[in-house]
Scaffold this motif. Structure first.
Motif, PDB file in Angstrom:
ATOM      1  N   VAL A 240      45.562  88.065  23.645  1.00 24.96           N
ATOM      2  CA  VAL A 240      44.123  88.099  23.880  1.00 24.96           C
ATOM      3  C   VAL A 240      43.733  89.341  24.684  1.00 24.96           C
ATOM      4  O   VAL A 240      42.760  90.025  24.370  1.00 24.96           O
ATOM      5  CB  VAL A 240      43.664  86.819  24.627  1.00 24.96           C
ATOM      6  CG1 VAL A 240      42.207  86.942  25.058  1.00 24.96           C
ATOM      7  CG2 VAL A 240      43.840  85.602  23.736  1.00 24.96           C
ATOM      8  N   ASN A 244      42.770  91.288  21.687  1.00 25.53           N
ATOM      9  CA  ASN A 244      41.558  90.476  21.520  1.00 25.53           C
ATOM     10  C   ASN A 244      41.649  89.567  20.290  1.00 25.53           C
ATOM     11  O   ASN A 244      40.669  89.295  19.614  1.00 25.53           O
ATOM     12  CB  ASN A 244      40.312  91.356  21.431  1.00 25.53           C
ATOM     13  CG  ASN A 244      39.039  90.563  21.712  1.00 25.53           C
ATOM     14  OD1 ASN A 244      39.070  89.597  22.473  1.00 25.53           O
ATOM     15  ND2 ASN A 244      37.933  90.957  21.103  1.00 25.53           N
ATOM     16  N   LYS A 245      42.863  89.115  19.999  1.00 30.07           N
ATOM     17  CA  LYS A 245      43.085  88.172  18.905  1.00 30.07           C
ATOM     18  C   LYS A 245      44.433  87.497  19.114  1.00 30.07           C
ATOM     19  O   LYS A 245      45.245  87.944  19.931  1.00 30.07           O
ATOM     20  CB  LYS A 245      43.044  88.866  17.553  1.00 30.07           C
ATOM     21  CG  LYS A 245      44.113  89.928  17.340  1.00 30.07           C
ATOM     22  CD  LYS A 245      43.940  90.607  15.988  1.00 30.07           C
ATOM     23  CE  LYS A 245      44.938  91.735  15.807  1.00 30.07           C
ATOM     24  NZ  LYS A 245      44.759  92.444  14.513  1.00 30.07           N
ATOM     25  N   TYR A 247      47.840  86.017  17.077  1.00 33.66           N
ATOM     26  CA  TYR A 247      48.635  85.825  15.869  1.00 33.66           C
ATOM     27  C   TYR A 247      49.297  84.454  15.953  1.00 33.66           C
ATOM     28  O   TYR A 247      50.037  84.172  16.898  1.00 33.66           O
ATOM     29  CB  TYR A 247      49.717  86.897  15.758  1.00 33.66           C
ATOM     30  CG  TYR A 247      49.230  88.256  15.322  1.00 33.66           C
ATOM     31  CD1 TYR A 247      48.893  88.495  13.996  1.00 33.66           C
ATOM     32  CD2 TYR A 247      49.117  89.300  16.233  1.00 33.66           C
ATOM     33  CE1 TYR A 247      48.454  89.747  13.585  1.00 33.66           C
ATOM     34  CE2 TYR A 247      48.681  90.564  15.832  1.00 33.66           C
ATOM     35  CZ  TYR A 247      48.350  90.774  14.503  1.00 33.66           C
ATOM     36  OH  TYR A 247      47.917  92.007  14.110  1.00 33.66           O
TER      37      TYR A 247
END
Length: 300
Positions: A240, A244-245, A247
């Motif tokens: 994060v 900013n994501k 997996y």
């Protein structure tokens, strides 16, 4: 200041600081994390407050939790304790500019029990499309006791007490590092064999068996790590904060299955080059030793 002294007295750690100076000169990534005697001695209370006020702001903070928690309660607690922070300007990171065009070395002469080696090449950024091919390359070469370097350098030839590889990943750069502890008189030969193994993996693809075992090892270690709540939380936080994501394991394994043997060899050829090669050594080295070691440093 005592911590700086402590790390400088631990050659197995300090050799990596010497290597990062070669990889990223005049850049934050190439500086000693603890700072220097000069920078710490000159630091004032106002410097710490300025740093805190500049960086510890909402646009730089992610609050991560993992475990048996109630989502709504967690969100309300986060809002309660962090909503009072004033939003400021988002600070960009210092981007890396690689200007290396030849093999670089950093030798520190010191009387040690064994000679410590850190050999590194510029690698791939954190979210690079070939990141899993690089991971498989790392596993095949030096991630465990069945890896090529462990088998060839330590088990077959007895040239090292310990040897392994590691991958460093950052936003716009990275590094592939081989570290070893060797007997003083075997340093040159150990480096020669390491270089030979890198050339070998460039010229000839890894075997189907190595490819299968490397993927199995990755899956097993990854799932085992996520079973620990703290490790799972840190993994989520890193994704994060840096990307900013997130997996999911399923997505990662899907990408892993798409990674081919040819991809591993291609990545090896991309990173194992003379204009990316760096070597740091701590030990009782003579000028003759240095010249002999430098004569082995070619990945052509």
């Amino acid at each position: 200041l005592e911590e700086i002294k402590m790390y400088r007295d631990l050659p197995m750690h300090y050799v990596h600081e010497l290597l990062t100076q070669l990889l990223w000169p005049n850049h934050p990534l190439g500086r000693f994390l603890c700072g220097t005697f000069e920078s710490i001695s000159q630091m004032k209370r106002k410097d710490l407050l300025f740093y805190r006020n500049r960086f510890y702001q909402p646009q730089h903070i992610n609050v991560i939790a993992c475990g048996a928690l109630k989502i709504n309660k967690f969100i309300s607690l986060a809002k309660k304790y962090f909503s009072s922070l004033k939003k400021g300007e988002k600070i960009p990171f210092s981007k890396v500019k690689i200007e290396q065009n030849r093999v670089q070395t950093n030798f520190l002469e010191k009387e040690t029990e064994q000679t410590h080696i850190a050999l590194g090449v510029h690698g791939l950024p954190r979210d690079h499309k070939d990141r899993l091919a690089l991971t498989l390359l790392h596993i095949v070469l030096g991630a465990n006791m069945s890896s090529r370097l462990f088998e060839e350098v330590r088990e077959k030839r007895g040239l090292a007490y310990e040897i392994g590889t590691q991958v460093k990943r950052f936003q716009d750069t990275g590094a592939f590092i081989i570290n070893a502890g060797v007997e003083h008189k075997k340093t040159s030969e150990a480096i020669k064999v390491i270089i030979q193994e890198l050339i070998k993996i460039k010229k000839k693809p890894i075997t189907k068996d190595e490819y299968r075992r490397a993927k199995e090892y990755f899956r097993g270690q990854f799932l085992l790590t996520l079973e620990e709540t703290m490790e799972h939380m840190l993994w989520l936080g890193e994704n994060v904060t840096t990307l900013n994501k997130i997996y999911t394991p399923e997505k990662i394994f899907e990408e892993l299955n798409k990674t081919k043997i040819e991809d591993v060899q291609r990545v090896a050829n991309e990173i194992f080059r003379n204009d990316r090669l760096n070597l740091a050594i701590i030990g009782p080295l003579s000028d003759k030793d240095k010249k002999e070691i430098e004569s082995h440093l070619t990945l052509a």
